[in-house]
Design a protein around this motif. Structure first.
Motif, PDB file in Angstrom:
ATOM      1  N   ASP A   1       5.386  -8.086  15.190  1.00 18.48           N
ATOM      2  CA  ASP A   1       4.872  -7.040  15.916  1.00 18.48           C
ATOM      3  C   ASP A   1       3.847  -7.397  16.894  1.00 18.48           C
ATOM      4  N   GLU A   2       2.741  -8.656  15.850  1.00 24.38           N
ATOM      5  CA  GLU A   2       2.264  -9.611  16.686  1.00 24.38           C
ATOM      6  C   GLU A   2       2.784 -11.216  17.375  1.00 24.38           C
ATOM      7  N   ALA A   3       3.366 -11.240  16.949  1.00 23.78           N
ATOM      8  CA  ALA A   3       4.789 -12.417  17.869  1.00 23.78           C
ATOM      9  C   ALA A   3       5.067 -11.547  19.529  1.00 23.78           C
ATOM     10  N   LYS A   4       5.518 -10.354  18.870  1.00 19.48           N
ATOM     11  CA  LYS A   4       6.151  -9.854  20.669  1.00 19.48           C
ATOM     12  C   LYS A   4       4.759  -9.643  21.630  1.00 19.48           C
ATOM     13  N   ARG A   5       4.132  -9.482  21.399  1.00 21.76           N
ATOM     14  CA  ARG A   5       2.939 -10.221  22.401  1.00 21.76           C
ATOM     15  C   ARG A   5       2.374 -10.877  22.990  1.00 21.76           C
ATOM     16  N   ILE A   6       3.867 -12.274  22.156  1.00 23.34           N
ATOM     17  CA  ILE A   6       2.689 -13.752  23.161  1.00 23.34           C
ATOM     18  C   ILE A   6       4.427 -14.438  23.970  1.00 23.34           C
ATOM     19  N   THR A   7       3.933 -14.642  25.244  1.00 21.72           N
ATOM     20  CA  THR A   7       5.399 -14.666  26.155  1.00 21.72           C
ATOM     21  C   THR A   7       5.244 -15.762  26.205  1.00 21.72           C
ATOM     22  N   VAL A   8       6.535 -16.426  25.846  1.00 23.76           N
ATOM     23  CA  VAL A   8       6.650 -17.866  25.748  1.00 23.76           C
ATOM     24  C   VAL A   8       8.366 -17.856  26.134  1.00 23.76           C
ATOM     25  N   THR A   9       8.285 -19.030  27.124  1.00 25.88           N
ATOM     26  CA  THR A   9       9.805 -20.006  27.966  1.00 25.88           C
ATOM     27  C   THR A   9      10.300 -21.394  26.455  1.00 25.88           C
ATOM     28  N   LEU A  10      11.629 -21.343  27.000  1.00 23.08           N
ATOM     29  CA  LEU A  10      12.735 -22.324  25.678  1.00 23.08           C
ATOM     30  C   LEU A  10      11.898 -23.504  26.333  1.00 23.08           C
ATOM     31  N   GLU A  11      12.405 -24.248  25.204  1.00 19.24           N
ATOM     32  CA  GLU A  11      11.970 -25.568  25.677  1.00 19.24           C
ATOM     33  C   GLU A  11      13.607 -26.186  25.823  1.00 19.24           C
ATOM     34  N   ASN A  12      13.864 -28.320  26.373  1.00 16.69           N
ATOM     35  CA  ASN A  12      14.297 -28.331  27.024  1.00 16.69           C
ATOM     36  C   ASN A  12      15.569 -27.532  27.787  1.00 16.69           C
ATOM     37  N   GLY A  13      15.569 -27.000  28.333  1.00 20.29           N
ATOM     38  CA  GLY A  13      15.760 -27.076  29.202  1.00 20.29           C
ATOM     39  C   GLY A  13      16.771 -25.558  29.007  1.00 20.29           C
ATOM     40  N   ILE A  14      16.412 -24.682  28.581  1.00 16.45           N
ATOM     41  CA  ILE A  14      17.390 -23.726  27.333  1.00 16.45           C
ATOM     42  C   ILE A  14      17.073 -22.033  28.167  1.00 16.45           C
ATOM     43  N   GLU A  15      17.757 -20.970  28.507  1.00 16.39           N
ATOM     44  CA  GLU A  15      17.312 -20.494  29.505  1.00 16.39           C
ATOM     45  C   GLU A  15      18.576 -19.174  28.501  1.00 16.39           C
ATOM     46  N   LEU A  16      17.584 -17.883  28.832  1.00 19.43           N
ATOM     47  CA  LEU A  16      18.575 -17.519  28.653  1.00 19.43           C
ATOM     48  C   LEU A  16      19.799 -16.555  29.401  1.00 19.43           C
ATOM     49  N   LEU A  17      20.873 -16.482  29.794  1.00 25.19           N
ATOM     50  CA  LEU A  17      21.648 -16.379  30.627  1.00 25.19           C
ATOM     51  C   LEU A  17      21.262 -15.230  31.594  1.00 25.19           C
ATOM     52  N   SER A  18      20.185 -13.819  30.787  1.00 20.41           N
ATOM     53  CA  SER A  18      20.024 -13.180  31.784  1.00 20.41           C
ATOM     54  C   SER A  18      19.732 -13.649  33.108  1.00 20.41           C
ATOM     55  N   ASP A  19      18.722 -15.012  32.664  1.00 16.83           N
ATOM     56  CA  ASP A  19      17.808 -15.644  33.816  1.00 16.83           C
ATOM     57  C   ASP A  19      18.660 -16.213  34.381  1.00 16.83           C
ATOM     58  N   VAL A  20      19.422 -16.881  34.455  1.00 11.12           N
ATOM     59  CA  VAL A  20      20.506 -17.992  35.211  1.00 11.12           C
ATOM     60  C   VAL A  20      20.908 -17.189  36.625  1.00 11.12           C
ATOM     61  N   THR A  21      21.700 -18.010  37.930  1.00 16.37           N
ATOM     62  CA  THR A  21      21.947 -16.742  38.886  1.00 16.37           C
ATOM     63  C   THR A  21      23.621 -17.963  38.780  1.00 16.37           C
ATOM     64  N   GLU A  22      23.463 -18.649  38.871  1.00 21.95           N
ATOM     65  CA  GLU A  22      24.472 -19.610  39.292  1.00 21.95           C
ATOM     66  C   GLU A  22      25.254 -20.982  38.843  1.00 21.95           C
ATOM     67  N   GLY A  23      26.513 -21.421  38.598  1.00 20.54           N
ATOM     68  CA  GLY A  23      26.066 -23.015  37.761  1.00 20.54           C
ATOM     69  C   GLY A  23      26.771 -23.290  36.603  1.00 20.54           C
ATOM     70  N   VAL A  24      27.278 -24.221  36.308  1.00 22.96           N
ATOM     71  CA  VAL A  24      28.251 -24.585  34.779  1.00 22.96           C
ATOM     72  C   VAL A  24      27.027 -24.493  33.792  1.00 22.96           C
ATOM     73  N   ARG A  25      27.282 -23.665  32.861  1.00 25.23           N
ATOM     74  CA  ARG A  25      26.087 -23.976  31.910  1.00 25.23           C
ATOM     75  C   ARG A  25      27.387 -23.653  30.607  1.00 25.23           C
TER      76      ARG A  25
END
Length: 145
Positions: free
Chosen positions: A63-87
């Motif tokens: 419940d506490e961790a849900k409140r913290i917004t983060v971005t992944l390190e080492n070039g890792i992204e969510l597939l929902s956030d990418v638009t085009e390209g080879v992954r």
């Protein structure tokens, strides 16, 4: 994404913490925006989880961790956030049924996929439309090869 979505063993950078009493407590124990954080382990049922932040091991309820917004390190992204390209598929956040369903589409860790547009993915088994809910559970990295 929130801190609770980061898989065990992965690193992220803290983007924001809520500006309220809980957020102030999180700031005071080291969850400062701009800091790197690593997910160390998770309890058997997934709550609580232990994090390494600023050299300290800290356990938080989800419940506490849900409140913290983060971005992944080492070039890792969510597939929902990418638009085009080879992954390259790095990790799948889901149970056995979810992973089996994706494997049937040719999506599993280590495989290379082409993102044609948001939600449209080409694999060795064909072209598939992937909904945003599923795409938010697939971690990818830009393929340099």
């Amino acid at each position: 994404m929130s801190l609770v979505d980061v898989p065990v063993g992965f690193e992220a950078m803290i983007i924001s913490v809520p500006n309220d009493s809980v957020g102030n407590r999180l700031l005071s124990i080291g969850f400062v925006p701009g800091s790197k954080i690593r997910v160390i382990m998770s309890a058997p049922l997934g709550d609580p989880r232990t994090y390494l932040v600023m050299g300290k091991m800290i356990t938080l309820r989800n419940d506490e961790a849900k409140r913290i917004t983060v971005t992944l390190e080492n070039g890792i992204e969510l597939l929902s956030d990418v638009t085009e390209g080879v992954r390259k598929i790095v990790h799948l956040l889901g149970g056995m049924r979810f992973q089996t369903k994706l494997r049937m589409m040719g999506i599993e860790p280590g495989k290379i996929v082409s993102v044609l547009s948001k939600g449209l993915v080409k694999t060795e088994k064909g072209v598939f439309k992937i909904g945003n809910g599923m795409a938010r559970r697939i971690l990818v990295r830009r393929d340099e090869a």
